[in-house]
Design an enzyme around this catalytic site. Structure first.
Site, short mmCIF file in Angstrom:
data_model
loop_
_atom_site.label_atom_id
_atom_site.label_comp_id
_atom_site.label_asym_id
_atom_site.label_seq_id
_atom_site.Cartn_x
_atom_site.Cartn_y
_atom_site.Cartn_z
N ALA A 56 74.40 12.54 -18.34
CA ALA A 56 75.25 11.61 -19.09
C ALA A 56 76.10 10.87 -18.05
O ALA A 56 76.79 11.50 -17.24
CB ALA A 56 76.13 12.37 -20.08
N ILE A 82 76.68 15.48 -15.01
CA ILE A 82 77.43 14.23 -14.96
C ILE A 82 76.74 13.29 -13.98
O ILE A 82 76.45 13.65 -12.84
CB ILE A 82 78.90 14.48 -14.51
CG1 ILE A 82 79.59 15.50 -15.42
CG2 ILE A 82 79.67 13.15 -14.46
CD1 ILE A 82 79.72 15.09 -16.87
N LYS A 83 76.46 12.07 -14.46
CA LYS A 83 75.74 11.10 -13.63
C LYS A 83 76.77 10.14 -13.03
O LYS A 83 77.55 9.51 -13.78
CB LYS A 83 74.75 10.35 -14.51
CG LYS A 83 73.50 9.89 -13.80
CD LYS A 83 72.57 9.31 -14.87
CE LYS A 83 71.27 8.86 -14.31
NZ LYS A 83 70.51 8.07 -15.27
N VAL A 84 76.76 10.05 -11.71
CA VAL A 84 77.72 9.15 -11.03
C VAL A 84 76.94 8.20 -10.13
O VAL A 84 75.88 8.56 -9.60
CB VAL A 84 78.75 9.95 -10.19
CG1 VAL A 84 79.58 10.89 -11.05
CG2 VAL A 84 78.08 10.72 -9.05
#
Ligand code: E4P
Length: 217
Positions: A56, A82-84
């Site tokens: 996400a 967590i997608k950064v």
């Protein structure tokens, strides 16, 4: 090799899950827009389908904003990654989150140099975009091979998550190189089943079987 569904469309995720091949899911803002669903609710529903990592993506571009959004996203389920983006703020956020035990997928990787610094920041996954590289005249698979070599040289545990996959041979080539994960639209994974000789073989076996007049059971 693990297979992640690169979609936010629930029916497509279920279709891949039904084959037994689904290991996780990746989403991004464009995929959420395409699905037409609410971001948080969609991710929550995906978490009922798979216990594998679900990426996400944060929207903020600064570290504090990314941390705030990550706090919201990681509460959705235990298996959220967590997608950064691959920026200084993204990697700072990556380091902070992974030190805290949260999975992080560093996205928008287009070079071996970027993959190296993402691994140093403790990324759980690095997402090199092979299709978008091919689109602009580079060879996306050369990047996967370079990253594999670099990560093996230093025993980095960051998993190579091949993204922007456009056809079944991307998956086969990535597997030959030893990439850890491929994320792709469900229809591309379904194409892996296809071979005309399989269809012809089934037709011939059925015809011969009918001629025997027998039944099983
Ligand atoms: C997945 O994590 C990526 O966001 C996705 O594979 C990008 O694919 P595209 O280049 O087809 O948009």
């Amino acid at each position: 090799m693990k297979f992640f569904a690169d979609t936010a469309v629930i029916s497509e995720i279920r279709e891949l899950a039904d084959t037994g091949l689904l290991d996780g899911v990746t989403t991004n803002p464009s995929l959420i827009k395409k699905s037409g669903g609410d971001f948080i609710e969609t991710v929550r529903e995906i978490a009922t389908i798979t216990s594998g990592p679900i990426s996400a993506e944060v929207i903020a571009l600064d570290h504090d904003g990314m941390m705030r959004e990550a706090e919201v996203l990681r509460k959705i389920a235990d298996n959220i990654a967590i997608k950064v983006p691959l920026t200084p703020a993204g990697l700072k956020t990556c380091k902070a989150l992974t030190s805290d035990g949260t999975m992080v997928n560093v996205t928008l990787c287009f070079s071996a140099a970027q993959a190296l610094i993402a691994a140093k920041a403790g990324a759980s996954f690095i997402s090199p975009f092979v299709g978008r590289l091919d689109d602009v005249g580079f060879n996306g698979m050369d990047l996967i091979a370079d990253i594999r070599m670099i990560y093996d040289n230093y025993d980095f545990s960051t998993e190579i998550l091949v993204a922007s996959v456009r056809h079944p041979m991307h998956i086969v080539e990535a597997a030959k190189i030893g990439a850890d994960v491929c994320t792709a639209p469900t229809k591309i994974f379904m194409q892996l089943f296809n071979h005309p000789s399989t269809d012809a073989g089934i037709a011939a076996f059925l015809k011969d079987w009918e001629a025997t007049g027998q039944a099983i059971g």
